[in-house]
Scaffold this active site. Structure first.
Site, mmCIF file in Angstrom:
data_model
loop_
_atom_site.group_PDB
_atom_site.id
_atom_site.type_symbol
_atom_site.label_atom_id
_atom_site.label_comp_id
_atom_site.label_asym_id
_atom_site.label_seq_id
_atom_site.Cartn_x
_atom_site.Cartn_y
_atom_site.Cartn_z
ATOM 1 N N ARG A 237 0.851 -1.182 0.000
ATOM 2 C CA ARG A 237 0.000 0.000 0.000
ATOM 3 C C ARG A 237 0.892 1.238 0.000
ATOM 4 O O ARG A 237 1.893 1.297 0.709
ATOM 5 C CB ARG A 237 -0.927 0.027 1.228
ATOM 6 N N GLU A 266 -3.703 7.543 -5.460
ATOM 7 C CA GLU A 266 -3.817 6.850 -6.744
ATOM 8 C C GLU A 266 -5.029 7.360 -7.508
ATOM 9 O O GLU A 266 -6.109 7.452 -6.943
ATOM 10 C CB GLU A 266 -3.928 5.340 -6.510
ATOM 11 N N HIS A 285 -0.668 0.084 -9.832
ATOM 12 C CA HIS A 285 -1.377 -0.830 -8.933
ATOM 13 C C HIS A 285 -1.887 -2.047 -9.708
ATOM 14 O O HIS A 285 -3.059 -2.433 -9.616
ATOM 15 C CB HIS A 285 -2.531 -0.111 -8.237
#
Length: 319
Positions: A237, A266, A285
């Protein structure tokens, strides 16, 4: 009367895998699809929900305290930082995730980022495209067996990552306060304390969950302790790393590089200094992704709900 299952939000093109699981369950389910962004939107939609399927929408304490019928909240993914676990536990609501769907994919992605940096593939590729056909653009590169790969956290994914790293010759070490030295030895990994692994790792791969204790775990102080040749890899994360401190460390040659699949915000802001650095690799991601992993994720997240609505316990219950 049908059970009401609310999907708070989603980014899939269709919901056929979830619908198949519910249709085959033998339970009468009304599947309600929403695209909630805020707490208020979740509260409004979830008022009568017996179960909640969640992707990114906030399921905060305020949301949970408003729930009247909900028995389970199931989240797509490993992390459950969108959900207030304490509030759910207090209310007697099961929270479940899917901790094993992307084990191969994330460990493979971390390995790919490690190898890209260890052999400086991205740097060399960029130099060749600029017209610089010269291996010296990669100096220095060291043999794998002269370097240590450290992992923060020793759950499913980092264990699999280490299994893939060890045959390449790297020395391996791990920090995890919840795993004994004996367990680590059985996995062929040297146990280190946090400050020690920060100092000793040539490559530091982050695999801890995002909780209060791990927010900005990698900060200015710890970056300053790392080797000057060290590279940090993050497939966990984004907020585990203080990005401002990371950018400063990279700009000032305090560490050598970073390979990030996750960022603090993000998508990453286009004015982030990290995007302008040749010694940073960033992917969007995507470590979790393969076609097979996506299907497994969606099916298992839906099955969590079926288990609980059937009066059973899901094997992935967290509360």
């Amino acid at each position: 009367m049908a059970f009401k299952v609310l999907l708070t939000d989603y980014e899939f093109e269709n919901l056929k895998y979830e619908e198949e699981v519910f249709a085959e369950s033998g339970i009468d389910i009304e599947f309600i699809k929403a695209q909630c962004k805020t707490e208020d939107e979740v509260i409004e939609q979830a008022k009568y929900a017996d179960a909640i399927l969640n992707q990114y929408a906030p399921v905060s304490r305020r949301v949970i305290e408003s729930l009247e019928h909900t028995k389970i909240i199931s989240r797509y993914g490993v992390g459950v930082n969108t959900i207030d676990l304490n509030a759910a536990k207090e209310k007697g609501i099961t929270v479940a995730n899917v901790p094993d769907y992307g084990m191969e994919e994330v460990s493979n992605h971390a390995l790919a980022l490690l190898l890209a940096w260890a052999r400086k593939v991205t740097i060399l590729n960029n130099e060749v495209k600029k017209g610089n056909w010269d291996f010296k653009a990669s100096v220095p590169i060291h043999r794998f067996n002269e370097q240590t790969v450290g992992v923060l956290g020793l759950g499913r994914i980092p264990r699999r990552f280490i299994e893939k790293v060890k045959p390449l010759g790297f020395k391996t070490a791990a920090y995890d306060p919840f795993v004994s030295e004996e367990d680590m030895a059985a996995a062929g990994v040297q146990k280190m304390e946090l400050d020690e692994i920060i100092r000793e790792s040539d490559f530091l791969s982050v695999h801890v969950p995002l909780i209060d204790e791990t927010y900005h775990l990698i900060n200015e102080e710890r970056l300053n302790q790392m080797k000057q040749n060290a590279v940090i890899i993050n497939t966990a994360r984004g907020p585990i790393i203080d990005e401002k401190a990371l950018a400063h460390a990279l700009e000032n040659n305090i560490i050598a590089g970073a390979a990030l699949d996750v960022t603090e915000n993000e998508p990453i802001s286009l004015d982030s200094p990290l995007l302008k650095m040749d010694n940073v690799i960033i992917t969007p991601h995507s470590a979790w992704y393969s076609e097979e992993a996506m299907i497994e994720l969606r099916q298992k997240a839906a099955k969590n709900i079926v288990h609980v609505l059937s009066g059973e316990k899901t094997p992935y219950a967290l509360t």
